[in-house]
Design a protein around this motif. Structure first.
Motif, PDB file in Angstrom:
ATOM      1  N   GLU A   1       0.817  -1.252   0.002  1.00  0.00           N
ATOM      2  CA  GLU A   1      -0.255   0.007   0.037  1.00  0.00           C
ATOM      3  C   GLU A   1       0.840   1.254   0.029  1.00  0.00           C
ATOM      4  O   GLU A   1       0.515   2.204  -0.761  1.00  0.00           O
ATOM      5  CB  GLU A   1      -0.889  -0.021   1.241  1.00  0.00           C
ATOM      6  N   VAL A   2       1.805   1.340   0.882  1.00  0.00           N
ATOM      7  CA  VAL A   2       2.894   2.557   0.704  1.00  0.00           C
ATOM      8  C   VAL A   2       3.637   2.552  -0.530  1.00  0.00           C
ATOM      9  O   VAL A   2       3.725   3.556  -1.154  1.00  0.00           O
ATOM     10  CB  VAL A   2       3.650   2.115   2.137  1.00  0.00           C
ATOM     11  N   HIS A   3       4.026   1.454  -1.031  1.00  0.00           N
ATOM     12  CA  HIS A   3       4.878   1.498  -2.347  1.00  0.00           C
ATOM     13  C   HIS A   3       4.056   1.828  -3.559  1.00  0.00           C
ATOM     14  O   HIS A   3       4.785   2.524  -4.491  1.00  0.00           O
ATOM     15  CB  HIS A   3       5.385  -0.083  -2.437  1.00  0.00           C
ATOM     16  N   ALA A   4       2.846   1.848  -3.471  1.00  0.00           N
ATOM     17  CA  ALA A   4       1.994   2.117  -4.677  1.00  0.00           C
ATOM     18  C   ALA A   4       2.479   3.691  -5.157  1.00  0.00           C
ATOM     19  O   ALA A   4       2.316   4.501  -4.309  1.00  0.00           O
ATOM     20  CB  ALA A   4       0.663   1.888  -4.611  1.00  0.00           C
ATOM     21  N   GLY A   5       2.944   3.812  -6.291  1.00  0.00           N
ATOM     22  CA  GLY A   5       3.146   5.288  -6.918  1.00  0.00           C
ATOM     23  C   GLY A   5       4.496   5.782  -6.885  1.00  0.00           C
ATOM     24  O   GLY A   5       5.051   6.660  -7.291  1.00  0.00           O
ATOM     25  N   TYR A   6       5.507   4.627  -6.171  1.00  0.00           N
ATOM     26  CA  TYR A   6       6.856   5.135  -5.849  1.00  0.00           C
ATOM     27  C   TYR A   6       7.491   4.104  -7.008  1.00  0.00           C
ATOM     28  O   TYR A   6       7.071   2.837  -7.202  1.00  0.00           O
ATOM     29  CB  TYR A   6       7.412   4.990  -4.545  1.00  0.00           C
ATOM     30  N   ARG A   7       8.592   4.427  -7.320  1.00  0.00           N
ATOM     31  CA  ARG A   7       9.490   3.468  -8.198  1.00  0.00           C
ATOM     32  C   ARG A   7      10.414   2.575  -7.162  1.00  0.00           C
ATOM     33  O   ARG A   7      10.149   1.053  -7.342  1.00  0.00           O
ATOM     34  CB  ARG A   7      10.614   4.006  -8.817  1.00  0.00           C
ATOM     35  N   ASP A   8      10.774   2.907  -5.843  1.00  0.00           N
ATOM     36  CA  ASP A   8      11.496   1.976  -5.056  1.00  0.00           C
ATOM     37  C   ASP A   8      11.228   2.257  -3.559  1.00  0.00           C
ATOM     38  O   ASP A   8      11.089   0.965  -2.772  1.00  0.00           O
ATOM     39  CB  ASP A   8      13.209   2.254  -5.150  1.00  0.00           C
ATOM     40  N   PHE A   9      10.690   3.204  -2.990  1.00  0.00           N
ATOM     41  CA  PHE A   9      10.204   3.488  -1.773  1.00  0.00           C
ATOM     42  C   PHE A   9       8.984   2.706  -1.453  1.00  0.00           C
ATOM     43  O   PHE A   9       8.252   2.815  -2.274  1.00  0.00           O
ATOM     44  CB  PHE A   9      10.241   4.853  -1.605  1.00  0.00           C
ATOM     45  N   PRO A  10       8.967   2.310  -0.319  1.00  0.00           N
ATOM     46  CA  PRO A  10      10.070   1.947   0.730  1.00  0.00           C
ATOM     47  C   PRO A  10      10.733   0.472   0.308  1.00  0.00           C
ATOM     48  O   PRO A  10       9.936  -0.281   0.235  1.00  0.00           O
ATOM     49  CB  PRO A  10       9.360   2.176   2.070  1.00  0.00           C
ATOM     50  N   GLN A  11      11.898   0.502   0.749  1.00  0.00           N
ATOM     51  CA  GLN A  11      12.620  -0.994   0.667  1.00  0.00           C
ATOM     52  C   GLN A  11      11.711  -1.681   1.786  1.00  0.00           C
ATOM     53  O   GLN A  11      11.450  -0.981   2.842  1.00  0.00           O
ATOM     54  CB  GLN A  11      14.143  -0.909   0.845  1.00  0.00           C
TER      55      GLN A  11
END
Length: 654
Positions: free
Chosen positions: A388-398
């Motif tokens: 859910e957090v990762h949606a919309g980022y390329r790599d964040f968060p690992q």
């Protein structure tokens, strides 16, 4: 006939529709161009007038003390003239200030200020509240306590004052003082059970020897504190007073460090374990408390994060040598690199050694990265999942970064700076502890002797704020700024989190652009990002083409930095961009990792020696939310690298 006249504006039209939340962010700042000047002016004038009305209506029967004719008197006019002259001179001098507001500034940890906080602070200043107690600040001292609960909720700590184990937080001048408070509270909690033993307290579960007493886990020590308070409440007044005195005589806070450890020769002064990336305030704090700099034990890093295996080795050595540990410090956003320590691994290591009798606290120094926690919180306070957090980022968060933020709720205390990623005026740092009952041990009025519920409720207790904090007098206006900002922009991903989202996206764009820059500049310089960013700080290492010498590479970067730093001797407008520099030190990075970085740059590791054991690199703090200007289709990141390329192509030799 088509219009062939050039546009009066050197900007292309908007490339696409604004991102969700962008229009809300548009109202948050004064803006790089001062776009929201009318809004700020309206707010300031409205509430200045409101303040004046409050004064006039306090006792309207009192006559004005300053006559209306005074404004025409020569002395009045002369003082007004002097005041205007000095203010104009100050205003002129301040034009040489660092342009933190501009997306061209990507240097240190500063940016534009949030309008709700700025306006709230300006509004509160004429009232001049002193947040030492409710007697001097009946409103803002309560706002400070509530702001502490707002921050506690962001970290996953209990934030309901009705809970006996509710968290507590307060503001400080900055992260350094918040770290001092963490040391102070952890030491009081660690020494408390030993003092109970020495006082000969009745059987309320006091450990059987000094080593066990000194190594209780923080939760167990707080449970013992509650039992002590409960037991005292069963005694008559005289008996209670005698036991309080006996206990007080044995406290470390009464005896001092030397006498306390002299009376308990089986104990050693406890150590603080922190990563080599830890802020220098930890060294300062240990000196100030009298523990000594020698008690700061630095743990190696891997990828600029605390090495969990190295931490376990250090803890096992402490266990073997019967060396007490006061706390382990995790850094949530290192000052130089923005890297995130493995908080979850630290929590697990603590659980493992605590089971064998080595207890200690865990403090998170999140002065920089604390507000990134908003990206991991839903509006209801629950934790967002990794996907859910990762949606919309390329790599964040690992995954390891998500795990670190998820584990914050299991730590004991946190430092966070609202004047950094909270975009509020200096100085507003903050300290938050997970269980407020521990504050009884740092109270200046022997608050530890009564069970909290016997005297006051939570809010009443902390309205006497000065009892529990390192400062005496402190500005209530800063508390108003923090509280109002968190009310306007709640600390979750859908509100406040919109700002750190922009900065993380900018960091990802910066890293990607840095790779293209490295490809484009082959034959001119070698360029690399030493460590992928965990947050929104990105460093760039450079070496002129063909150079193999570390000293020459460092001198090259320092000369380049002369074009990228604030120079009080030159007008700010001649500078195109502003960045900062730092160093990768052999002792901090580790031999193997530093060799890999030097190899990527084409630098011979043998040119690194005792007098030249670090690599100078450019450091970029990407916290301005307008680095990618969607409205005008401008990327200041692209412009920065274009400018950097121009500078470097002009330097064809080292």
């Amino acid at each position: 006939m088509p219009n062939t006249l050039p546009s009066p504006y050197p900007f292309p039209p908007p490339a696409h529709a604004p991102e969700p939340g962008q229009r809300m962010l548009d109202a948050c700042f004064l803006g790089p161009y001062g776009e929201n000047d009318t809004l700020l002016e309206k707010l300031v004038v409205e509430f200045l007038r409101d303040h004046v009305h409050w004064r006039r209506n306090f006792h309207p029967e009192d006559p004005p003390a300053i006559p209306t004719s005074a404004a025409q008197h020569p002395e009045y006019l002369a003082l007004e003239a002097r005041m205007r002259r000095e203010l104009h001179q100050l205003s002129a001098a301040l034009k040489q200030s660092v342009p933190f507001h501009s997306p061209r500034y990507i240097g240190h940890m500063a940016s534009d200020l949030l309008l709700p906080g700025l306006a709230a602070q300006i509004l509160a200043l004429p009232y001049n509240p002193n947040n030492v107690s409710e007697d001097a600040a009946p409103i803002t001292v309560q706002l400070e306590v509530l702001a502490g609960l707002q921050l506690a909720r962001m970290f996953g700590y209990p934030s309901d004052p009705a809970r006996p184990d509710c968290a507590f937080g307060h503001l400080t001048s900055g992260g350094t003082l918040a770290n001092y408070q963490a040391l102070r509270m952890a030491l009081a909690l660690k020494a408390f059970p030993v003092a109970l033993r020495a006082a000969g307290v009745a059987d309320i579960g006091v450990p059987g020897d000094d080593w066990q007493a000194f190594n209780l886990a923080p939760d167990a020590a707080i449970d013992l504190l509650v039992r002590w308070q409960d037991w005292l409440s069963t005694l008559g007044e005289g008996e209670r007073r005698r036991w309080r005195a006996r206990f007080q005589e044995q406290r470390l806070e009464t005896l001092g460090m030397f006498e306390f450890f002299s009376r308990h020769p089986g104990l050693k002064v406890p150590q603080v374990l922190a990563p080599v990336t830890a802020h220098y305030s930890w060294s300062k704090g240990l000196k100030m408390l009298g523990l000594g700099r020698a008690q700061l034990r630095l743990v190696a890093t891997r990828g600029m994060r605390m090495d969990a295996a190295a931490l376990r080795e250090a803890l096992e050595q402490c266990e073997r040598e019967r060396q007490p540990v006061l706390m382990v410090v995790a850094v949530l956003g290192s000052t130089e690199y923005g890297t995130i320590d493995p908080v979850d691994a630290i929590v697990q290591a603590r659980a493992d050694v605590a089971a064998r009798g080595l207890g200690f606290g865990i403090h998170v120094d999140a002065a920089w990265g604390g507000y990134l926690a908003t990206l991991f919180r839903n509006p209801d306070g629950s934790l967002r999942g990794l996907d859910e957090v990762h949606a919309g980022y390329r790599d964040f968060p690992q995954p390891e970064v998500h795990a670190a933020f998820a584990a914050l709720a299991e730590t004991d205390s946190v430092t966070v700076d609202p004047h950094k990623l909270g975009y509020l005026p200096y100085g507003t740092g903050a300290f938050v502890c997970r269980d407020h009952r521990a504050t009884a041990l740092v109270s200046e009025q022997a608050d530890y002797v009564f069970k909290q519920g016997d005297r006051d409720d939570y809010m009443t207790r902390y309205r006497q704020l000065g009892q529990f904090i390192p400062e005496g007098s402190k500005a209530g206006a800063a508390a108003a700024a923090v509280y109002v900002t968190h009310r306007v922009l709640p600390l979750d991903h859908a509100n406040f989190g919109l700002m750190p989202r922009q900065t993380v996206l900018a960091a990802e764009a910066f890293q990607e652009r840095a790779q293209r820059f490295a490809d484009d500049m082959r034959g001119v310089v070698a360029a690399t990002v030493p460590f992928p960013p965990d947050s929104n700080l990105v460093c760039l290492a450079l070496n002129p083409h063909g150079n193999r010498d570390l000293a020459i590479a460092n001198a090259f970067v320092r000369r380049l930095y002369d074009e990228l730093r604030c120079d009080p001797q030159r007008p700010l407008q001649v500078k195109q961009f502003f960045s900062s520099i730092t160093t990768l030190q052999r002792a901090m990075v580790g031999e193997a990792e530093l060799h890999c970085i030097l190899d990527a740059l084409g630098i011979d590791p043998t040119t690194m020696h005792e007098d030249n054991d670090r690599l100078v690199i450019l450091r970029h703090t990407l916290m301005n939310p307008h680095l990618i200007d969607h409205e005008n289709g401008i990327s200041y990141i692209d412009r920065y690298f274009e400018y950097l390329g121009t500078l470097l192509r002009g330097r064809t030799s080292p």
